[in-house]
Design a protein around this motif. Structure first.
Motif, PDB file in Angstrom:
ATOM      1  N   ASN A 106      -1.152  25.270  -0.520  1.00 55.18           N
ATOM      2  CA  ASN A 106      -1.240  25.214  -1.974  1.00 55.18           C
ATOM      3  C   ASN A 106       0.110  24.950  -2.626  1.00 55.18           C
ATOM      4  N   GLY A 160       2.785  26.763  -2.633  1.00 55.51           N
ATOM      5  CA  GLY A 160       3.446  27.920  -3.210  1.00 55.51           C
ATOM      6  C   GLY A 160       3.804  28.927  -2.150  1.00 55.51           C
ATOM      7  N   GLY A 219      -0.295  33.611  -7.044  1.00 54.61           N
ATOM      8  CA  GLY A 219       0.899  34.405  -6.799  1.00 54.61           C
ATOM      9  C   GLY A 219       0.692  35.847  -7.179  1.00 54.61           C
ATOM     10  N   GLY A 223       3.606  30.699  -7.316  1.00 58.44           N
ATOM     11  CA  GLY A 223       2.883  29.613  -6.659  1.00 58.44           C
ATOM     12  C   GLY A 223       3.669  28.333  -6.525  1.00 58.44           C
TER      13      GLY A 223
END
Length: 381
Positions: A243, A245, A261, A350
């Motif tokens: 993703n 992140g 996150g 993220g």
């Protein structure tokens, strides 16, 4: 907007002050000048030596040319912001000096009148009471009568008056010199920075002309190129996964601002929420809201909203806030970009930032690694 200043104003304050009337004229000049200085363009800096993308095809070249023009505008914008901060402080100083000058001038005038009255009384052989003298000098007039009981003879009172006159004149000269220096500094700032606003506008106009001349297929191609670069930037963030992140912190709830996150709370959460609420508003160079922001305007106002005022410009934020490692970045931290610290975004988790990108764009989110990172600072402590 660069303020229009009457040329004679500074000439009166700096060049044509005769000894007999300089205090009065500098107070008039200060009053007019402080009111006039509202927005002063800032310092210019050489274009940074940041790594440039490799030359590619025509679209890559257009992209690089546009990026270069907007980078030059942003460098000048941060310098413009810094000069405005300096001008604000100088204006406050001038206002303070104006007040000091008025107080000291009034004190000196009163002592002059008192000395004349005392001299006339001495000439007539009358006793001159020091009560009036003490009333003028004392910050607590209610103590004047008890103090007057300790007064000596007229000769001693006269000596005190003349000594205090001398002290008042010395202080008046010092304050006048300080005010004159401040006026000179502001005059120099105006002279040195007058071209900054035009430089910003010229770079933006150059970029807009290029974009206006593009064909539809070129516009679409540039949009695809930017998306490709953004996708590539996601994988550059430390610890990035599928993703783009970093993994959530231990104990994170997964409901952070980017949806993957850690949760954000406290002042950092307030700052992030404020910045995210500005998404869609236009970039405006030198602006601090509420309808538009530049990059450091957004971050400084967001943290001020959270109750933690921070420096106005990205360069001052880089210099004045606590540095943390890139791998330990948390939502609310500020990521500073380019070798000269002329861009800033707020990390939201993220692997993403929220920032005001450049003229012609709106506040948005972007991969945190989409620009050359200088470092990370933490306003929250």
């Amino acid at each position: 907007m660069i303020p229009t200043l009457v040329p004679g104003l500074l000439k009166v304050a700096l060049m044509n002050m005769s000894p007999g009337g300089r205090q009065l004229r500098i107070r008039v000049a200060l009053t007019a000048f402080v009111g006039a200085v509202t927005l002063i363009p800032g310092p210019s800096y050489a274009a940074p030596n940041d790594p440039e993308p490799a030359d590619g095809g025509p679209l890559e070249q257009i992209h690089n040319q546009l990026d270069g023009l907007y980078r030059e505008a942003e460098v000048a914008t941060e310098a413009y912001d810094a000069a405005n901060e300096k001008a604000t402080e100088q204006s406050k100083r001038l206002t303070s000096l104006q007040s000091d000058l008025a107080h000291t001038q009034g004190r000196a005038d009163a002592l002059h009148d008192l000395a004349g009255a005392a001299a006339r009384a001495q000439y007539r052989g009358d006793y001159f009471s020091s009560t009036g003298f003490r009333l003028i000098l004392s910050d607590h007039p209610e103590n004047a009568l008890p103090d007057a009981a300790q007064a000596d003879r007229t000769r001693d009172t006269l000596e005190n008056i003349y000594e205090n006159q001398k002290t008042a004149r010395t202080e008046l000269d010092r304050q006048t010199e300080a005010a004159t220096k401040n006026l000179r500094d502001l005059k120099k700032t105006l002279a040195d920075k007058a071209g900054t606003k035009a430089r910003i506008q010229n770079r933006i106009a150059d970029a807009e002309r290029i974009e206006a001349g593009l064909k539809a297929e070129q516009v679409n191609g540039l949009a695809q190129l930017e998306k490709q670069k953004a996708d590539e930037a996601k994988g550059k963030w430390p610890g990035s996964g599928s993703n783009g992140g970093p993994p959530a912190d231990k104990g994170g709830t997964g409901n952070g601002p980017s949806g993957g996150g850690p949760a954000v709370s406290g002042r950092a959460g307030q700052a992030v929420s404020f910045a995210m609420a500005q998404i869609g508003k236009p970039y405006g160079w030198g602006d601090v809201g509420p309808s538009s922001y530049d990059c450091s305007g957004l971050t400084s106002v967001a943290w001020a909203h959270a109750g933690r005022p921070i420096p106005r410009t990205s360069q001052a934020q880089w210099q004045g806030l606590r540095h943390v490692s890139l791998s330990s970045a948390q939502p609310g931290d500020l990521i500073i970009y380019f070798n000269d610290a002329t861009h800033v975004g707020m990390y939201i988790g993220g692997g993403q930032i929220v920032h005001a990108p450049r003229p012609g764009r709106t506040i948005t989110t972007a991969p945190a690694a989409s620009m050359p990172i200088l470092g990370v600072v933490r306003p929250g402590g």
